[in-house]
Design an enzyme around this catalytic site. Structure first.
Site, PDB file in Angstrom:
ATOM      1  N   GLU A  65      13.183 -35.216  77.326  1.00  0.00           N
ATOM      2  CA  GLU A  65      13.114 -33.821  76.891  1.00  0.00           C
ATOM      3  C   GLU A  65      14.232 -33.432  75.939  1.00  0.00           C
ATOM      4  O   GLU A  65      14.089 -32.513  75.136  1.00  0.00           O
ATOM      5  CB  GLU A  65      13.144 -32.891  78.112  1.00  0.00           C
ATOM      6  CG  GLU A  65      14.508 -32.534  78.671  1.00  0.00           C
ATOM      7  CD  GLU A  65      15.316 -33.728  79.173  1.00  0.00           C
ATOM      8  OE1 GLU A  65      16.548 -33.693  79.077  1.00  0.00           O
ATOM      9  OE2 GLU A  65      14.714 -34.698  79.669  1.00  0.00           O
ATOM     10  N   ARG A  70      15.444 -34.856  73.329  1.00  0.00           N
ATOM     11  CA  ARG A  70      15.090 -35.027  71.919  1.00  0.00           C
ATOM     12  C   ARG A  70      14.158 -33.906  71.432  1.00  0.00           C
ATOM     13  O   ARG A  70      14.123 -33.599  70.244  1.00  0.00           O
ATOM     14  CB  ARG A  70      14.459 -36.406  71.707  1.00  0.00           C
ATOM     15  CG  ARG A  70      13.158 -36.646  72.406  1.00  0.00           C
ATOM     16  CD  ARG A  70      12.824 -38.133  72.542  1.00  0.00           C
ATOM     17  NE  ARG A  70      13.740 -38.789  73.487  1.00  0.00           N
ATOM     18  CZ  ARG A  70      13.693 -40.097  73.760  1.00  0.00           C
ATOM     19  NH1 ARG A  70      12.781 -40.869  73.177  1.00  0.00           N
ATOM     20  NH2 ARG A  70      14.539 -40.624  74.623  1.00  0.00           N
ATOM     21  N   LYS A 116      22.660 -30.683  72.765  1.00  0.00           N
ATOM     22  CA  LYS A 116      21.638 -30.663  73.818  1.00  0.00           C
ATOM     23  C   LYS A 116      22.182 -29.895  75.017  1.00  0.00           C
ATOM     24  O   LYS A 116      23.230 -30.238  75.569  1.00  0.00           O
ATOM     25  CB  LYS A 116      21.283 -32.091  74.229  1.00  0.00           C
ATOM     26  CG  LYS A 116      20.352 -32.183  75.439  1.00  0.00           C
ATOM     27  CD  LYS A 116      20.174 -33.633  75.898  1.00  0.00           C
ATOM     28  CE  LYS A 116      19.380 -33.702  77.204  1.00  0.00           C
ATOM     29  NZ  LYS A 116      19.262 -35.092  77.709  1.00  0.00           N
ATOM     30  N   ASP A 170      18.348 -31.042  84.661  1.00  0.00           N
ATOM     31  CA  ASP A 170      17.241 -31.921  84.272  1.00  0.00           C
ATOM     32  C   ASP A 170      16.659 -32.634  85.486  1.00  0.00           C
ATOM     33  O   ASP A 170      17.215 -33.617  85.967  1.00  0.00           O
ATOM     34  CB  ASP A 170      17.710 -32.950  83.240  1.00  0.00           C
ATOM     35  CG  ASP A 170      16.573 -33.843  82.775  1.00  0.00           C
ATOM     36  OD1 ASP A 170      15.403 -33.446  82.947  1.00  0.00           O
ATOM     37  OD2 ASP A 170      16.861 -34.923  82.230  1.00  0.00           O
ATOM     38  N   ASP A 198      23.692 -32.394  82.051  1.00  0.00           N
ATOM     39  CA  ASP A 198      22.845 -32.702  80.904  1.00  0.00           C
ATOM     40  C   ASP A 198      22.990 -31.687  79.777  1.00  0.00           C
ATOM     41  O   ASP A 198      22.283 -31.758  78.780  1.00  0.00           O
ATOM     42  CB  ASP A 198      21.377 -32.810  81.347  1.00  0.00           C
ATOM     43  CG  ASP A 198      20.599 -33.825  80.538  1.00  0.00           C
ATOM     44  OD1 ASP A 198      21.227 -34.682  79.888  1.00  0.00           O
ATOM     45  OD2 ASP A 198      19.354 -33.768  80.554  1.00  0.00           O
ATOM     46  N   LYS A 226      12.479 -37.377  88.122  1.00  0.00           N
ATOM     47  CA  LYS A 226      13.455 -38.446  88.302  1.00  0.00           C
ATOM     48  C   LYS A 226      13.385 -38.977  89.730  1.00  0.00           C
ATOM     49  O   LYS A 226      13.131 -38.220  90.668  1.00  0.00           O
ATOM     50  CB  LYS A 226      14.871 -37.937  88.022  1.00  0.00           C
ATOM     51  CG  LYS A 226      15.141 -37.592  86.578  1.00  0.00           C
ATOM     52  CD  LYS A 226      16.560 -37.092  86.406  1.00  0.00           C
ATOM     53  CE  LYS A 226      16.816 -36.680  84.958  1.00  0.00           C
ATOM     54  NZ  LYS A 226      16.800 -37.820  84.032  1.00  0.00           N
ATOM     55  N   ASP A 246      10.594 -36.487  80.870  1.00  0.00           N
ATOM     56  CA  ASP A 246      12.023 -36.734  81.076  1.00  0.00           C
ATOM     57  C   ASP A 246      12.707 -37.166  79.784  1.00  0.00           C
ATOM     58  O   ASP A 246      13.913 -37.360  79.755  1.00  0.00           O
ATOM     59  CB  ASP A 246      12.231 -37.779  82.182  1.00  0.00           C
ATOM     60  CG  ASP A 246      13.662 -37.784  82.696  1.00  0.00           C
ATOM     61  OD1 ASP A 246      14.340 -36.742  82.566  1.00  0.00           O
ATOM     62  OD2 ASP A 246      14.106 -38.823  83.224  1.00  0.00           O
TER      63      ASP A 246
END
Length: 508
Positions: free
Chosen positions: A354, A356, A270, A275, A293, A282, A352
């Protein structure tokens, strides 16, 4: 990078700024560890008592400094705690040596040369000490002002040189142990650098360019899919996450091929270079460290390059799913439906969640090559941090024996991990009335739900595991052992060890 040398010289005559020795926690007080005999002898065998008087107990991470004995060329002795003394005739644990060397290297910031006289019983112990020194001496200073004072700059510089006493320069096993430690830690520290880079300098295109440069340097094949190629290929997950940002997404494929290999591993990372949460923004206080991230992609990148540098007899392909998750007029909205690379549709209930989505596309792409196993690595869920804390990553898999093998590999190299289940009853929570699956399910057990989502995008019959490194990927507290504040490079050593075991035929 700290320079390592192997030395058979005696500690008293070695020219250095400090000598590092080990002290263990015995049943009746501190115990001087093997390797420090010359120092103990110079104190007439009373070194343990002197250390105890100074407050030392031998506990892990403890550091005690004292003047070197008369006749030593080094002016300083640094005694570092090894933790509990091993049982009679047992060797010190590799991780205890790794941590002690790391603590000492951090303590010796600004020192030009130190001699490490830690317990060295074999090549494995030497490798652990070397890793500890190189990981502990790490510092991210690229964005620090140098200043005008040369002495101040020198005081902040990492340890320049480490002589490993007891290491035999002409011994093949000793040389190989140090060479392995150097290759793995240099790439792990490169991953740390990437994680620590500010997101205005590391967007998806910049990360892809760094991967291309490394591929050229180390003889890897590289393919970079930009927005147009992703659109043409139907990578709806990666495009959906990245469409809100002015910095377009990328999918990078790095391939290391060995002419002697008969096994193929695929690593998927990933790589959300920043993010914000997207439209599902967030809350305040959760954005400041979101440059980390992309830690999964950094780990995969480092592991593939390390495999190449080590010349492992296994084919390793790394997939870096890179995007920046930002809110804007073009961003994916909660309620949107994305058509993924696999053809499945996903209803996005929370932008959020995201990671996956980008991993799903990359997992399906990796599956098309029919590797023997796929491992994805991601800072995926806060739920995993709640479950396992900030120093342990979770392991999920569609094969129990593979999950166990990964757990053992992680523990062997000193990366705390824990096997986690994939409860089938949690899958129903991701049912969508609109699409094939939703990107959110039940809130409780959210880390396991994420694993179940990813499993949907692994090709049939392919062995797969998921490492959720959300806890240990970025250390927001103070440094400990060989772990610095900031990016840690979590999972790099586990992936490299998995590749080594596969090359050796030890995974079946």
């Amino acid at each position: 990078m700290t320079a390592l040398t192997l030395s058979t010289a005696a500690a008293p005559g070695l020219r250095a700024d400090a000598i590092v020795i080990g002290v263990a926690k015995g049943s009746k007080g501190p115990v001087v560890a093997p390797g420090a005999e010359a120092v103990d002898q110079a104190y007439d065998g009373r070194l343990a008592g002197v250390l105890e008087t100074l407050g030392a107990s031998g506990a892990e991470g403890e550091v005690t400094k004292l003047p070197a004995p008369t006749g030593f060329k080094a002016p300083l002795v640094v005694a570092v705690g090894l933790g509990a003394e091993p049982e009679k005739d047992a060797a010190y644990d590799a991780e205890a040596l790794r941590k002690a060397a790391g603590v000492a290297a951090r303590t010796l910031t600004g020192v030009k040369k130190a001699a490490f006289a830690l317990p060295l019983t074999d090549a494995a112990a030497l490798g652990a000490i070397a890793e500890g020194v190189l990981l502990g001496a790490y510092a991210f200073t690229a964005y620090k002002e140098n200043g005008k004072d040369a002495k101040a700059r020198a005081g902040k510089a990492p340890l320049a040189e480490a002589a490993l006493l007891g290491g035999k320069p002409r011994d093949k096993e000793h040389k190989a142990a140090v060479e392995r430690a150097t290759a793995v830690t240099e790439e792990l520290n490169r991953a740390r650098d990437l994680i620590n880079m500010p997101p205005n300098d590391l967007d998806p295109a910049a990360f892809a360019a760094i991967a291309q440069a490394a591929a050229k340097e180390h003889g890897l094949k590289v393919q970079v899919l930009d927005e147009k190629a992703l659109e043409k290929g139907g990578y709806g997950g990666i495009l959906g996450v990245g469409k809100g940002s002015a910095s377009g997404p990328r999918l990078v494929k790095l391939s290391y091929t060995s002419s002697k290999a008969d096994k193929h591993l695929a690593f998927v990372g990933k790589g959300i270079t920043y993010d914000s949460g997207g439209i599902s923004l967030k809350p305040a206080g959760h954005n400041e460290t979101m440059k980390c991230d992309m830690s999964g992609a950094a780990a995969v990148f480092a592991a593939v390059v390390a495999a190449a540098r080590l010349g492992l007899e296994v084919n390793v392909t790394g997939w870096l799913a890179l995007a920046e998750n930002m809110p804007s007029g073009s961003a994916t909205r909660p309620g949107d439906v994305l058509r993924m690379y696999s053809g499945k549709t996903v209803e996005v209930l929370n932008t959020d969640a995201e990671g996956r989505l980008v991993l799903a596309d990359a997992l399906w792409a990796a599956s098309q090559e029919k590797p023997d196993a796929v491992v994805d690595v991601a800072t995926l869920t806060g739920a995993m941090v709640l479950a396992l804390g900030s120093r342990t990553f979770g392991i999920m898999a569609n094969d129990d024996s593979f999950r166990s093998a990964l757990h053992e590999a992680a523990e062997e190299v000193g990366e705390p991990a824990w096997p986690m289940p994939l409860p089938e009853h949690l899958r129903k929570g991701m049912d969508s009335p609109t699409a094939d699956i939703a990107n959110m399910g039940e809130r409780m057990g959210g880390g396991l739900v994420a694993g179940l989502f990813l499993r949907e995008f692994v090709g049939e019959g392919i062995t797969w595991a998921h490492l959720d490194i959300a806890g240990p990927a970025f250390n927001e507290g103070g440094p400990f052992g060989y772990t610095p504040k900031g990016g840690t490079g979590s999972a790099v050593r586990t992936l490299v060890r998995l590749a080594e075991l596969t090359a050796a035929g030890d995974l079946g």
